[in-house]
Motif scaffolding. Structure first.
Motif: not given
Lengths: 197, 536
Positions: A1-18
């Motif tokens: 179940m645990e699915h890991r996507d570091d690029i996705g996580a960072k993309l999410g952070m960047w959008v949040f920073i916007f």
């Protein structure tokens, strides 16, 4: 179940920073409008701010951003111990910043320069705007600094425990990104409030 | 492509497999399908409450003068009606319900990128709604500013504005996190081989929506915080009696709240874009044009906000620039409408309830859109600004558009959600009542608006009586239609639904109804020459 996507996580952070930048963007917009409408009053009011304390805080925050960045490299190189020390320095910088701010705000409040005070009623509208924006913007920034401090504390504990390590450090990177945001906003607040007089 | 199998070994997402059972299993679930349904239940409750408040207003307006309550109550009613309908129903709207339920399946993912964040957004939504509603029962009475919280009145009124404003702020935060989640999901979790231009068009519309949510909402967030600060500390950003600028408030408010209209309508257009090819059994006409027009609407929609403010005292230059931009945004909207109609041309149309509602959407959206042009034009706007004409226009877009698309979407994905069919005849009757009631309710408002009936007025001149009474009867028909719909969908279990009751081609129709917890037994892929709407 645990699915890991570091690029996705960072993309999410960047959008949040916007979104964070736009949140402050609204205030910068109001600042720009008020500054152009009341340039003399802003000029007079800005003299009440202590550029020396402001400069110290700027240096402190820049230093803290550097140590966060270094801690990421340390973790990448497998040196968690050093990373913990660097993160601790970052948190120490945050604390220094807060202490400085405490004295700065405390002094303003002591002499009655805060929104809603009796003294404010006697000032011109431009000056009231300046001090209101000063408290609003630095206050919101401080709130972000506290949140960032909490995030980095959690990250630091995880680095210490080894759950963040050379193979898995996206949380540290995201925490670092958030911290750079806090720094970045201050880099804009500092000249706008303290330096342009 | 794996064809749907007849046996379903995996339990469906409706079966509790975690450590909790019953209600707790739902409240702690990070499954995108369950979260979508929870949004849907919450929204139906809010919609019913908001609708009831609307009927209360209609009763009061049945005759000129006071009937059952006074003007202050009326002010409170239209304010909370607006807050509930805008912030808790149509803004999260289709994106939160069907975006959550269908989008991950349609792009071939097991879930959204951040499932726990998704659940957190839902709780923020509930919290924000609760705070907004608490304004009715605490402090100095219900807010009476209208949902727009215009300064200076929102600063000066003694009613409980702060709670409503803070509720809206929290709801905005929830909306941002949903948008963020969807952006990352669509960037990172599309099925292998599904490039952006092979993605179905409902996800495309959600992608454009998500960017608006992320980039516009923070502005209203900070603006609402400024209103709260101004009320507490008498700062003077917006209130002229404190030296502030009320037009500045309007700018900051509409910089978000106009793009918010596109947050509402884009997913609605996306749903219609799914339904029409399915029921016409024909490949969508102008796939790329529809995909790009979603982005174009999002982009241009960002720059039209001041058309709400033609009479607020802006420079002539600002007014004509915003008027021009407003006309521009009609272009991508019209592209969509033409493409929908072109898709139906020579299609093999089956008049099922979802399709009927989609047709209703196009009809009502066209009326709403056309009247939008007359509001976007400077010369006519000055005459109908703040009249019932505006009320009619935005209800045609927001209810006739978003609302009917919402109903269409429920009828469309209901078999997938519950694994059950519903009674088509009853569903068609709900359409007849909703559609007739809707037009009877709002069309007279156009006419009395042009005649000069102002919006948000408790009382009116005798010549508007007929129009107001027609609207009342329309409201009753509309309510009956909504109740018929609820009965059709939720009163008794229908026949078991097949995996693909409509003959759709997107991924959600290739898996069991209801889907298993992780959606796909075999993760789907898209081949080199496959496309999302490969009808014969």
């Amino acid at each position: 179940m645990e699915h890991r996507d570091d690029i996705g996580a960072k993309l999410g952070m960047w959008v949040f920073i916007f979104t964070e930048i736009l949140l402050f963007g609204g205030l910068f917009l109001v600042y720009a409008i008020m500054r152009s409408a009341y340039s003399t009053e802003f000029h007079q009011a800005a003299h009440h701010l202590n550029a020396f304390i402001g400069s110290i805080n700027t240096v402190v925050l820049l230093l803290s951003s550097a140590t966060v960045a270094m801690s990421i490299t340390a973790v990448q190189k497998g040196n968690n111990k050093l990373a913990v020390i660097l993160l601790f320095i970052t948190l120490l910088c945050a604390a220094v910043f807060m202490v400085n701010k405490y004295f700065e705000w405390g002094h303003k409040i002591h002499i009655g320069l805060y929104p809603g005070s009796d003294l404010m009623l006697t000032l011109s509208h431009g000056q009231v705007m300046f001090f209101s924006l000063y408290f609003f913007m630095t206050g919101l920034h401080m709130f972000h600094l506290v949140v960032g401090g909490i995030i980095l504390t959690i990250v630091m504990l995880k680095v210490q425990r080894g759950t963040i390590n050379a193979g898995h450090y996206v949380l540290l990177e995201n925490g670092g990104l958030y911290w750079h945001l806090v720094d970045l906003i201050w880099i804009f607040l500092f000249p706008l409030l303290y330096l342009i007089t | 492509m794996t064809e749907a199998k007849t046996h379903h070994p995996e339990p469906s997402y409706l079966v509790d497999t975690g450590k909790y059972k019953g209600l707790m299993a739902w409240l702690t679930s990070t499954d995108h399908k369950r979260i979508g349904l929870m949004y849907m239940y919450a929204m139906m409750i809010f919609f019913s409450v908001g609708g009831l408040l609307g009927i209360l207003m209609r009763i009061e307006l049945f005759y000129p003068g006071q009937q059952i309550y006074g003007p202050q109550v009326y002010n409170g009613l239209f304010t909370i009606h607006g807050i509930i309908m805008i912030f808790t129903v149509v803004i999260p709207g289709l994106a939160a319900v069907f975006g959550n339920f269908s989008m991950p399946i349609m792009i071939g993912a097991k879930d959204v990128a951040f499932p726990r964040l998704n659940l957190f957004s839902f709780y923020l939504y509930v919290l924000g709604a609760a705070i907004a509603l608490s304004s009715q029962f605490m402090g100095n009475g219900p807010p009476d500013t209208g949902w727009t919280f215009y300064a200076p009145y929102s600063i000066q009124t003694h009613t409980n504005v702060v709670a409503a404003v803070f509720g809206a702020f929290v709801l905005g935060f929830s909306s941002i996190l949903t948008g963020l989640n969807f952006i990352v999901t669509m960037h990172r979790m599309r099925a292998p081989g599904m490039t952006f231009f092979k993605m179905p068009l409902f996800p495309w519309s959600l992608y454009a929506t998500a960017w608006i949510q992320v980039l516009a909402t923070p502005i209203v967030g900070i603006t609402l915080l400024m209103v709260i600060a101004e009320r507490w500390l008498r700062i003077g950003f917006f209130d002229p009696s404190l030296g502030g600028d009320p037009v500045l408030y309007q700018h900051l408010f509409w910089i978000y709240s106009h793009p918010a209209v596109y947050i509402m309508i884009l997913p609605a257009m996306g749903v219609i874009t799914e339904i029409i090819p399915t029921f016409a059994q024909k490949r969508i006409f102008g796939y790329k044009a529809i995909a790009i027009s979603s982005l174009a609407i999002a982009l241009v929609g960002y720059f039209v906000w001041a058309h709400h403010m033609y009479t607020s005292g802006m420079s002539t230059t600002a007014r004509w620039v915003f008027s021009l931009l407003t006309f521009l945004v009609a272009v991508p909207s019209a592209i969509k409408v033409f493409n929908w109609v072109a898709t139906m041309y020579k299609g093999s149309i089956s008049m099922r309830p979802p399709f009927l509602f989609a047709l209703g959407f196009i009809f009502l959206f066209m009326i709403g859109g056309m009247t939008g042009l007359s509001l976007g034009a400077l010369a006519t706007n000055v005459h109908v600004h703040d009249t019932a004409y505006v009320v009619a226009h935005f209800h045609y877009i927001v209810f006739g558009g978003v609302g009917f698309a919402f109903f269409a979407a429920i009828y469309y994905w209901y078999p997938k959600m519950y694994g059950r069919m519903y009674n088509f005849k009853m569903a068609n009757w709900s359409f007849v009542f909703l559609f007739t009631g809707f037009n009877l309710l709002y069309f007279p408002q156009f006419i009395i608006g042009i005649m000069g009936m102002p919006r948000r007025y408790f009382d009116y001149l005798p010549q508007f009586t007929l129009g107001q009474q027609l609207s009342f009867f329309g409201a009753i028909l509309l309510a009956i239609g909504f109740i018929i719909m609820l009965i059709t969908l939720f009163s008794k279990k229908g026949a078991k639904a097949p995996d693909n009751p409509w003959g759709g081609r997107t991924f959600e129709w290739r898996i069991p109804s209801p889907p298993p917890l992780e959606n796909f037994e075999v993760m789907p892929e898209m081949g080199e020459n496959e496309e999302p709407y490969d009808y014969k």
